[in-house]
Design a protein around this motif. Sequence first.
Motif, PDB file in Angstrom:
ATOM      1  N   SER A 157       7.435 -11.812  13.770  1.00 36.75           N
ATOM      2  CA  SER A 157       7.242 -11.760  15.217  1.00 36.75           C
ATOM      3  C   SER A 157       8.007 -12.887  15.882  1.00 36.75           C
ATOM      4  O   SER A 157       7.900 -14.035  15.483  1.00 36.75           O
ATOM      5  CB  SER A 157       5.751 -11.889  15.562  1.00 36.75           C
TER       6      SER A 157
ATOM      7  N   GLU B  13       5.067 -16.545  30.945  1.00 33.90           N
ATOM      8  CA  GLU B  13       4.264 -16.668  29.733  1.00 33.90           C
ATOM      9  C   GLU B  13       5.141 -16.945  28.523  1.00 33.90           C
ATOM     10  O   GLU B  13       6.251 -16.418  28.397  1.00 33.90           O
ATOM     11  CB  GLU B  13       3.471 -15.378  29.509  1.00 33.90           C
TER      12      GLU B  13
ATOM     13  N   VAL C 286       4.821 -16.627  24.388  1.00 33.09           N
ATOM     14  CA  VAL C 286       3.975 -15.935  23.418  1.00 33.09           C
ATOM     15  C   VAL C 286       4.557 -16.101  22.021  1.00 33.09           C
ATOM     16  O   VAL C 286       5.743 -15.841  21.791  1.00 33.09           O
ATOM     17  CB  VAL C 286       3.863 -14.433  23.764  1.00 33.09           C
TER      18      VAL C 286
ATOM     19  N   ASP D 292       3.837 -14.944  18.024  1.00 33.79           N
ATOM     20  CA  ASP D 292       3.079 -14.021  17.176  1.00 33.79           C
ATOM     21  C   ASP D 292       2.079 -13.191  17.977  1.00 33.79           C
ATOM     22  O   ASP D 292       0.953 -12.950  17.538  1.00 33.79           O
ATOM     23  CB  ASP D 292       2.344 -14.784  16.072  1.00 33.79           C
ATOM     24  N   GLY D 293       2.485 -12.789  19.168  1.00 31.38           N
ATOM     25  CA  GLY D 293       1.639 -11.921  19.981  1.00 31.38           C
ATOM     26  C   GLY D 293       0.521 -12.621  20.724  1.00 31.38           C
ATOM     27  O   GLY D 293      -0.277 -11.968  21.404  1.00 31.38           O
ATOM     28  N   ARG D 294       0.453 -13.954  20.628  1.00 27.50           N
ATOM     29  CA  ARG D 294      -0.622 -14.694  21.297  1.00 27.50           C
ATOM     30  C   ARG D 294      -0.014 -15.758  22.203  1.00 27.50           C
ATOM     31  O   ARG D 294       0.859 -16.514  21.778  1.00 27.50           O
ATOM     32  CB  ARG D 294      -1.511 -15.363  20.249  1.00 27.50           C
ATOM     33  N   PRO D 295      -0.449 -15.855  23.459  1.00 25.33           N
ATOM     34  CA  PRO D 295       0.070 -16.901  24.346  1.00 25.33           C
ATOM     35  C   PRO D 295      -0.108 -18.285  23.715  1.00 25.33           C
ATOM     36  O   PRO D 295      -1.152 -18.586  23.132  1.00 25.33           O
ATOM     37  CB  PRO D 295      -0.783 -16.754  25.608  1.00 25.33           C
TER      38      PRO D 295
ATOM     39  N   ARG E  95      -3.204 -20.372  24.134  1.00 28.22           N
ATOM     40  CA  ARG E  95      -4.454 -19.983  23.474  1.00 28.22           C
ATOM     41  C   ARG E  95      -4.492 -20.363  21.997  1.00 28.22           C
ATOM     42  O   ARG E  95      -5.469 -20.091  21.318  1.00 28.22           O
ATOM     43  CB  ARG E  95      -4.659 -18.470  23.644  1.00 28.22           C
ATOM     44  N   TRP E  96      -3.455 -20.999  21.499  1.00 23.66           N
ATOM     45  CA  TRP E  96      -3.445 -21.428  20.102  1.00 23.66           C
ATOM     46  C   TRP E  96      -4.259 -22.697  19.933  1.00 23.66           C
ATOM     47  O   TRP E  96      -4.208 -23.607  20.765  1.00 23.66           O
ATOM     48  CB  TRP E  96      -2.011 -21.697  19.639  1.00 23.66           C
TER      49      TRP E  96
END
Length: 268
Positions: free
Chosen positions: A6, A63, A65, A67-70, A73-74
């Motif tokens: 990703s 944004e 991102v 691996d598909g996550r913002p 939010r990690w």
Amino acid sequence: MTTTTSPLRLSHVSATLGGHQILHDVTLEVRPGELMALVGPNGAGKTTLLSVMAGDIVPTSGEAVLDGRPLARWKVAALARSRAVLPQEQRLAFGFRAVDVVRMGRAPWARLPQEDLDDVVVADAMHRTDVLSLAERSFPTLSGGEKARTSFARVLAQQTSLVLLDEPTAALDIRHQEQVLSEARRLAADGHAVVAVLHDLTVAAAHADRICMLADGRLRADGPPQEVIRPEILRDVYGHPVDVIDHHGRLVVLPHLLTHDQEPTCAP
């Protein structure tokens, strides 16, 4: 090493620092298996863009991102196992040994099965960056180039799928410049995504698969070196005329010399 299929995606990213907008509507993808060079004039926003990619700066709009996550939010530990960052300046207030600095790259893997590999990984990283002989030296006593290579060894030891390098060759001699960038290319060949901020356009053209050129916080060009390192683009972005020569398949950028009665052209 762990890799990912990703990409890191930035969508319409803008960023403001100290009340000044530094990045304007930047959209790009960082792909595994690719060495991307970020280039552009001083103040173009390269370091800020790299900090957005690292998750250290949250965009004011748009944004980022991974691996598909913002990125926002990690969790810190998980992010440290997915991306490594080499900053411009190597600041350590305490007299850690060089080997201890490299070992810091293993901290995200503490109490995980990968921790068993720490000694092997650290030794390999120091060998690849030619700093094994400096292992017992106090980090503050090292030269600028030795600090840069030791810090790059820390990045290698972190074993992440995304590697972000801010001016990794700035303090290095020719041999070690080539060594560091060859290691960056090796990472890309192994499936990692690598982004390097570089000032030397000839070096960028020689090593990068792809060049993203920034000016005034905007993405002005994005593509293979042959498409981006062109005289008309460089004159427009840098405000200075250049020649681009194909030297045995490698692009060489030669700025025009200014005479005493000439003034440099201001970049737009």
